[in-house]
Every structure is written in structure tokens, then in C-alpha cells.
Design a protein around this motif. Structure first.
Motif, PDB file in Angstrom:
ATOM      1  N   MET A 133      35.906   3.635  50.464  1.00 18.67           N
ATOM      2  CA  MET A 133      34.686   4.461  50.503  1.00 18.67           C
ATOM      3  C   MET A 133      33.636   3.789  51.376  1.00 18.67           C
ATOM      4  N   LEU A 136      34.429   4.096  55.104  1.00 19.40           N
ATOM      5  CA  LEU A 136      34.099   5.412  55.667  1.00 19.40           C
ATOM      6  C   LEU A 136      32.588   5.599  55.764  1.00 19.40           C
ATOM      7  N   VAL A 144      31.321  10.204  50.497  1.00 18.73           N
ATOM      8  CA  VAL A 144      32.778  10.002  50.518  1.00 18.73           C
ATOM      9  C   VAL A 144      33.328  10.439  49.166  1.00 18.73           C
TER      10      VAL A 144
END
Ligand code: UDP
Ligand code: MG
Length: 337
Positions: A133, A136, A144
Motif C-alpha cells: 500500500m 503505491l 489504495v
């Protein structure tokens, strides 16, 4: 502070800023984990060790905001013991159980991190997804989502009712909910600030998360069964939760009655013409009691359902206009700024 004092003095509410015990602002952590807990004393040791192991390895600074949602077991003392061992843990004690959505709102309100991840205490949301997470998020996504691709950890009834709920909700609501995504997700600070602007008191968090939008990425995961204790969401509670979700994001159930009424009126008109024709052309007498009873009972039922739907909305309006705070905090946490 004691529970039972008037709201203005009993602690913080969502409308007052969090209590700060000193004037020197604490440094902002990169990540805040928010964990609502009700009767999770049994689950806490496993959660603490898995969470800390993951976080130590993937992020430079973090805080774990634990919200005790009126637990009747040893959750609060276990949390306080954890906090005394680890200053990165913060404990917020609500004056009673306000429900998961309110506890989650409280945790998000108090979180100070650049990114915030709500997580369940029962390890059904694997902390091991957090590094991905964060990756990203650092690559530019503001939300996310962790999507459950395998829900075998949940029972059959829960899985199928969830599937129906998502289908119905997404057909009715303006902003669709991503299917099989719970509260476990990463939210950028901008998303958290946007969420804090939403004043509603009945908080269907999944819907609010979807409503605020922002750029989203999704990570698939398989949901494990609960490790300790039992789910707090019984069938009846889930049903009411689903009603909250639909009524908070759609007025279609209110509007449908206009069209249903028109359709019934049209059918009644046509049926009237048929009866007249039968009397005039075929000379047949109008059959009475049975058909009359059926129509009266049917329409009575339909009208009551319509009133019930109105009641659902009216009840929610009633709760909103009272403007009570979403939650009350007994102990302001010690490690806030
Ligand atoms: N929870 C809470 N207040 C409640 C019900 C649940 O704070 O009234 C917390 C609970 O302690 C857990 C999370 O919300 O950390 C999810 O609850 P649960 O596992 O019972 O829900 P399920 O996974 O069955 O949807
Ligand atoms: Mg659970």
C-alpha cells in the motif's frame, strides 16, 4: 473524565478539536494505523506483534491509534499496557460503545499521519499488505484499496448477502462501492481531510470513502477467518448496516413509490374498463368478495411498505437534525501533540 457528564465537558466530540496535552507539536508520523476495538483483548497480542514487525520494516515513523469502543473485557487495560511499552501506540477511550463506524471516525479524526490505514483488530485484514500500500501511495495514488478476492474466511451467508448488497447498492447509489472492499485501505492525508469535512452523523464509512473520490489503486488479498472471539456483526446488525448504506447514498427507494403508484393506478383503471366491458358486452355480473379482498390487502401492504421506507428516511433525518456528536472520548490520549 467521567462518562455521563454533559457532552460539552465529558470529553471531546467530533466537533471539538482533539485535546492536546502539551503546546509543543509532536512530529507528524508518516503513517497512522487506526484500529477500532471492541472486546478484542484476546486478539491484541497477535495483532501487536504482527503489526509492529511489518511497520518497523517498512516505514520510518508511525503511530497506532487504538480506539476502545466501550469494551467490556480487558481491552482497555491491555491497550494501556501496550502504550506504556511503546510510545508509538495511542489509546483513545470512548465513553461507551458507539459502534464501529463511530470508533473508526474517531480514530481517523485523531490520526496525524501523512497516510492513514484503518485496520480490524482480528487480523482479518493482513498487516503484510501495508508495505505494498505504501509503495503505491508513494507512486502517487491517494487511496489504495485492499480487495478481498477470496472471502472463504467469511461464512456463506455473509458472503452471499454481501454480494447482494453490493449489487443493489451500486444499482441505486450515485457513487458505486468497489465490491468486496472493506475499511482496510490506505488514505492519503488529503483524503482524510476531505472525509473530515463530511458532517453527517450516521457514518457509513465505506460509502463516505467512495464518495470523496481521489486516485485509487487496488491490491487483491484473501480474507482469513477471524482468529479470536466472534464477529460483532450479527445478521440483524448487518441488515441495518445495509439499510444505512443504501439510505445514506440513494433516494431511489423514496422515488420508486411514485412509479409504483402510477403503475397500480393504471392497472386499476384498465381492470375497471375490463369489468365494465364484461358487464355491458357479456352481461356478466361483477364477482365480488374474493377479488376485492385480495386487492384491498395487496394495496394495504404496498402502502405500508411505502410508509416504512418513508419512515427509514425520516428516522435518519431525525437523527441528523439532533446534531449529537458521533462519539465522546473519556480519556484524551497521552501521546497526542
Ligand atoms: N468493532 C468496534 N465496535 C463495534 C463492532 C466492531 O470497534 O461495535 C471493531 C472490532 O473490534 C474489530 C472491527 O471493528 O476490530 C471489525 O469487527 P468484526 O471483526 O466483528 O467485523 P467483521 O469482520 O465480522 O465484519
Ligand atoms: Mg472481523
Amino acid at each position: 473524565m467521567a462518562a455521563g457528564c454533559p457532552p460539552a465537558t465529558a470529553g471531546e466530540s467530533r466537533l471539538s478539536p482533539p485535546h492536546h496535552s502539551s503546546t509543543v507539536p509532536a512530529p507528524v508520523p508518516t503513517l497512522s494505523i487506526v484500529c477500532p476495538m471492541r472486546d478484542e483483548a484476546e486478539a491484541l497480542p497477535a495483532l501487536a506483534s504482527r503489526l509492529i514487525a511489518v511497520l518497523d520494516a517498512c516505514v520510518d515513523s508511525f503511530e497506532i491509534v487504538c480506539v476502545n469502543d466501550g469494551s467490556s473485557d480487558d481491552t482497555l487495560s491491555a491497550l494501556q499496557a501496550w502504550r506504556s511499552r511503546d510510545p508509538r501506540v495511542r489509546v483513545i477511550d470512548l465513553t461507551r460503545s458507539f459502534g464501529k463506524e463511530a470508533a473508526l471516525t474517531c480514530g481517523i479524526d485523531h490520526a496525524r499521519g501523512q497516510a492513514v490505514v484503518p485496520i480490524d483488530a482480528d487480523l482479518q485484514d493482513p498487516p503484510e499488505l501495508i508495505p505494498e500500500m505504501l509503495r503505491l501511495w508513494r507512486s502517487g495514488f491517494e487511496v489504495v484499496l485492499a480487495q478481498r478476492v477470496d472471502r472463504s474466511g467469511d461464512g456463506l451467508l455473509k458472503r452471499s448477502s454481501a454480494a447482494w448488497f453490493y449489487r443493489l447498492h451500486n444499482r441505486l447509489a450515485d457513487e458505486p462501492l468497489p465490491a468486496n472492499v472493506g475499511d482496510f485501505r490506505l488514505l492519503d492525508r488529503r483524503v482524510v481531510d476531505a472525509l473530515k469535512q463530511l458532517p453527517e452523523r450516521r457514518r457509513f464509512m465505506k460509502g463516505l470513502f467512495a464518495w470523496v473520490g481521489f486516485r485509487q489503486a487496488t491490491i487483491p488479498y484473501s480474507r482469513e477467518p477471524r482468529r479470536h472471539g466472534r464477529s460483532k456483526f450479527s445478521g440483524w446488525r448487518l441488515w441495518n448496516f445495509a439499510l444505512d448504506g443504501i439510505t445514506a447514498f440513494s433516494t431511489a427507494p423514496l422515488r420508486i413509490w411514485t412509479y409504483l403508484g402510477l403503475a397500480v393506478a393504471l392497472a386499476a383503471f384498465v381492470y375497471g374498463l375490463v369489468i365494465i366491458a364484461l358487464v355491458l358486452v357479456a352481461g356478466r355480473d361483477t364477482p365480488g368478495y374474493a377479488s376485492l379482498m385480495t386487492v384491498v390487502l395487496f394495496l394495504g401492504g404496498v402502502q405500508l411498505i411505502g410508509l416504512g421506507v418513508l419512515g427509514e428516511y425520516l428516522g435518519r433525518v431525525h437523527q441528523e437534525v439532533k446534531q449529537r456528536p458521533v462519539y465522546l472520548v473519556r480519556h484524551p490520549d497521552d501521546h497526542a501533540a
